[in-house]
Design a protein around this motif. Structure first.
Motif, PDB file in Angstrom:
ATOM      1  N   TYR A  99       0.851  -1.189   0.030  1.00 51.68           N
ATOM      2  CA  TYR A  99      -0.121  -0.017  -0.062  1.00 51.68           C
ATOM      3  C   TYR A  99       0.815   1.267   0.133  1.00 51.68           C
ATOM      4  O   TYR A  99       0.518   2.083  -0.914  1.00 51.68           O
ATOM      5  CB  TYR A  99      -0.872  -0.086   1.272  1.00 51.68           C
ATOM      6  CG  TYR A  99      -1.711   1.326   1.425  1.00 51.68           C
ATOM      7  CD1 TYR A  99      -2.815   1.434   0.683  1.00 51.68           C
ATOM      8  CD2 TYR A  99      -1.318   2.277   2.292  1.00 51.68           C
ATOM      9  CE1 TYR A  99      -3.714   2.605   0.846  1.00 51.68           C
ATOM     10  CE2 TYR A  99      -2.071   3.513   2.385  1.00 51.68           C
ATOM     11  CZ  TYR A  99      -3.420   3.576   1.785  1.00 51.68           C
ATOM     12  OH  TYR A  99      -3.820   4.615   1.929  1.00 51.68           O
ATOM     13  N   PHE A 100       1.881   1.332   0.967  1.00 57.13           N
ATOM     14  CA  PHE A 100       2.778   2.362   0.780  1.00 57.13           C
ATOM     15  C   PHE A 100       3.688   2.500  -0.149  1.00 57.13           C
ATOM     16  O   PHE A 100       4.099   3.710  -0.581  1.00 57.13           O
ATOM     17  CB  PHE A 100       3.533   2.318   2.306  1.00 57.13           C
ATOM     18  CG  PHE A 100       2.674   3.182   3.606  1.00 57.13           C
ATOM     19  CD1 PHE A 100       2.655   4.548   3.549  1.00 57.13           C
ATOM     20  CD2 PHE A 100       1.835   2.293   4.383  1.00 57.13           C
ATOM     21  CE1 PHE A 100       1.908   5.174   4.502  1.00 57.13           C
ATOM     22  CE2 PHE A 100       1.006   2.629   5.372  1.00 57.13           C
ATOM     23  CZ  PHE A 100       1.152   3.974   5.301  1.00 57.13           C
ATOM     24  N   ALA A 171       4.812  20.539   1.110  1.00 60.91           N
ATOM     25  CA  ALA A 171       4.052  19.219   1.432  1.00 60.91           C
ATOM     26  C   ALA A 171       4.364  17.888   0.715  1.00 60.91           C
ATOM     27  O   ALA A 171       4.670  16.970   1.434  1.00 60.91           O
ATOM     28  CB  ALA A 171       2.571  19.473   1.111  1.00 60.91           C
ATOM     29  N   ASP A 172       4.776  17.818  -0.451  1.00 57.47           N
ATOM     30  CA  ASP A 172       5.040  16.676  -1.210  1.00 57.47           C
ATOM     31  C   ASP A 172       6.291  16.196  -0.648  1.00 57.47           C
ATOM     32  O   ASP A 172       6.723  14.852  -0.671  1.00 57.47           O
ATOM     33  CB  ASP A 172       4.937  16.857  -2.670  1.00 57.47           C
ATOM     34  CG  ASP A 172       3.652  16.946  -3.060  1.00 57.47           C
ATOM     35  OD1 ASP A 172       2.596  16.792  -2.394  1.00 57.47           O
ATOM     36  OD2 ASP A 172       3.444  17.006  -4.330  1.00 57.47           O
ATOM     37  N   GLU A 173       7.369  16.995  -0.314  1.00 53.39           N
ATOM     38  CA  GLU A 173       8.572  16.728   0.050  1.00 53.39           C
ATOM     39  C   GLU A 173       8.570  16.021   1.527  1.00 53.39           C
ATOM     40  O   GLU A 173       9.393  15.076   1.814  1.00 53.39           O
ATOM     41  CB  GLU A 173       9.697  17.722   0.106  1.00 53.39           C
ATOM     42  CG  GLU A 173      10.135  18.303  -1.468  1.00 53.39           C
ATOM     43  CD  GLU A 173      11.046  19.423  -1.524  1.00 53.39           C
ATOM     44  OE1 GLU A 173      11.217  20.176  -0.444  1.00 53.39           O
ATOM     45  OE2 GLU A 173      11.413  19.735  -2.707  1.00 53.39           O
ATOM     46  N   LEU A 174       7.879  16.552   2.264  1.00 58.65           N
ATOM     47  CA  LEU A 174       7.275  16.330   3.565  1.00 58.65           C
ATOM     48  C   LEU A 174       6.906  15.018   3.556  1.00 58.65           C
ATOM     49  O   LEU A 174       7.249  13.848   4.350  1.00 58.65           O
ATOM     50  CB  LEU A 174       6.679  17.102   4.579  1.00 58.65           C
ATOM     51  CG  LEU A 174       7.387  18.387   4.910  1.00 58.65           C
ATOM     52  CD1 LEU A 174       6.443  19.358   5.493  1.00 58.65           C
ATOM     53  CD2 LEU A 174       8.384  18.174   5.820  1.00 58.65           C
ATOM     54  N   ARG A 180       8.542   7.066   3.020  1.00 64.50           N
ATOM     55  CA  ARG A 180       9.722   6.186   3.349  1.00 64.50           C
ATOM     56  C   ARG A 180      10.068   5.872   4.557  1.00 64.50           C
ATOM     57  O   ARG A 180      10.456   4.633   4.784  1.00 64.50           O
ATOM     58  CB  ARG A 180      10.894   7.379   2.840  1.00 64.50           C
ATOM     59  CG  ARG A 180      11.144   7.587   1.286  1.00 64.50           C
ATOM     60  CD  ARG A 180      11.363   6.352   0.641  1.00 64.50           C
ATOM     61  NE  ARG A 180      12.682   5.812   1.003  1.00 64.50           N
ATOM     62  CZ  ARG A 180      13.587   6.149   0.182  1.00 64.50           C
ATOM     63  NH1 ARG A 180      13.757   6.909  -0.693  1.00 64.50           N
ATOM     64  NH2 ARG A 180      15.018   5.546   0.675  1.00 64.50           N
ATOM     65  N   ASN A 181       9.768   6.680   5.550  1.00 61.51           N
ATOM     66  CA  ASN A 181       9.789   6.371   7.091  1.00 61.51           C
ATOM     67  C   ASN A 181       8.775   4.948   7.159  1.00 61.51           C
ATOM     68  O   ASN A 181       9.289   4.125   8.168  1.00 61.51           O
ATOM     69  CB  ASN A 181       9.779   7.132   8.029  1.00 61.51           C
ATOM     70  CG  ASN A 181      10.896   8.176   7.981  1.00 61.51           C
ATOM     71  OD1 ASN A 181      11.773   7.887   7.680  1.00 61.51           O
ATOM     72  ND2 ASN A 181      10.501   9.536   8.533  1.00 61.51           N
ATOM     73  N   GLU A 186      13.010  -0.129  10.743  1.00 62.47           N
ATOM     74  CA  GLU A 186      13.732   0.513  11.577  1.00 62.47           C
ATOM     75  C   GLU A 186      13.129   1.977  12.202  1.00 62.47           C
ATOM     76  O   GLU A 186      13.481   2.459  13.213  1.00 62.47           O
ATOM     77  CB  GLU A 186      15.038   0.834  11.065  1.00 62.47           C
ATOM     78  CG  GLU A 186      15.927  -0.585  10.851  1.00 62.47           C
ATOM     79  CD  GLU A 186      17.171  -0.422  10.492  1.00 62.47           C
ATOM     80  OE1 GLU A 186      17.633   0.957  10.490  1.00 62.47           O
ATOM     81  OE2 GLU A 186      17.918  -1.328  10.355  1.00 62.47           O
ATOM     82  N   SER A 187      12.398   2.710  11.315  1.00 65.16           N
ATOM     83  CA  SER A 187      12.122   3.994  11.621  1.00 65.16           C
ATOM     84  C   SER A 187      10.589   3.969  12.205  1.00 65.16           C
ATOM     85  O   SER A 187      10.082   5.254  12.619  1.00 65.16           O
ATOM     86  CB  SER A 187      11.989   5.022  10.476  1.00 65.16           C
ATOM     87  OG  SER A 187      11.293   4.616   9.238  1.00 65.16           O
TER      88      SER A 187
END
Length: 282
Positions: A99-100, A171-174, A180-181, A186-187
């Motif tokens: 999904y992500f 917004a898109d960069e955040l 990704r996290n 691990e994150s």
């Protein structure tokens, strides 16, 4: 007005984000809360602009290029997190990961289509200022420039349209980092929001000319963002960080160029001070 608005905005957003973890179990609730907080802050700012206005064109451009997009960008970001998390069909496993991954692919495609290949995106990322009046002045919206239908819905008294585009870039960069996290085991469970730091006890105690000399040295050496940041942006960030107003730093710099003795007095002093410190700690 503008500097006080900027300082207030930064402080209020930092205080709210300090409480945010964006853990999987809390992300929906926290994103929803931040959406309401930022919407209220945006409305307050809009009312203040309507009431006070701008003292000159420079102030107007700075607001729509640097200040409003910070609020709107975070608002879009948290709203997107809310929508993504409430649509997620699983809490873990391969389905969750898929999904992500799909959300990341979608974001990359949209970002490439609307921003990466555009002249405006290159303009913003290069730190240029020569077209600021075109992009960030009220009343300059050109509906024939290929903009999407949103242009017909914006408030012409509180948007130049391009402030909205800067907000979407933010917004898109955040959101890219957030997704990704989520994909990195691990994150998971760690905060993906900006860390809150109290800057109240950090301020510049040397002369303004010393700081201006340092700013120009960093700019000339291309030490920040590979030289893509404009000198005015570096100055604005430094003023906020060190709680100081530099005034007409361009004029101050030109006076340094013709002053008697060393043109780099502060940098010379830094070099001597560092060497003395190194020798003392051998």
């Amino acid at each position: 007005m503008i500097k006080s608005i900027y300082d207030t905005i930064v402080k209020r957003i930092e205080i709210q984000e300090y409480k945010i973890t964006l853990d999987k179990e809390k992300a929906i609730k926290e994103a929803n809360q931040m959406t309401f907080v930022l919407q209220e802050l945006l409305n307050e700012t809009k009312n203040l602009v309507a009431e006070k206005g701008f003292i000159d064109k420079k102030q107007e451009i700075n607001f729509f290029k640097n200040i409003k997009p910070q609020i709107l960008g975070k608002l879009i970001y948290y709203n997107k997190i809310y929508r993504i998390e409430t649509s997620c069909p699983a809490k873990g496993g391969e389905f969750y990961k898929t999904y992500f991954e799909n959300e990341l692919d979608k974001l990359n495609k949209e970002f490439k289509e609307h921003f990466v290949d555009s002249d405006f995106y290159r303009y913003i990322k290069s730190g240029r200022e020569d077209l600021d009046e075109k992009y960030f002045s009220l009343g300059n919206i050109d509906i024939m420039e290929g903009l999407n239908s949103f242009v017909f819905e914006i408030d012409p008294h509180f948007s130049t349209y391009y402030d909205y585009k800067v907000a979407h870039i933010i917004a898109d960069e955040l959101l890219y980092n957030y997704i990704r996290n989520r994909l990195n085991p691990e994150s998971e469970g760690q905060s993906t929001s900006l860390t809150y730091i109290n800057y109240d006890d950090m301020f510049w105690t040397d002369s303004k000319n010393a700081l201006i000399e340092l700013i120009y040295a960093l700019y000339a050496a291309r030490s920040l963002s590979n030289g893509r940041l404009a000198i005015s942006k570096i100055s604005a960030i430094t003023e906020t960080l060190f709680q100081i107003e530099l005034g007409d730093f361009h004029h101050a710099f030109h006076r340094m160029k013709v002053r008697a003795g060393s043109k780099t007095a502060f940098l010379d002093y830094l070099k001597v001070s560092l060497e003395e410190y190194m020798n003392k700690n051998l």
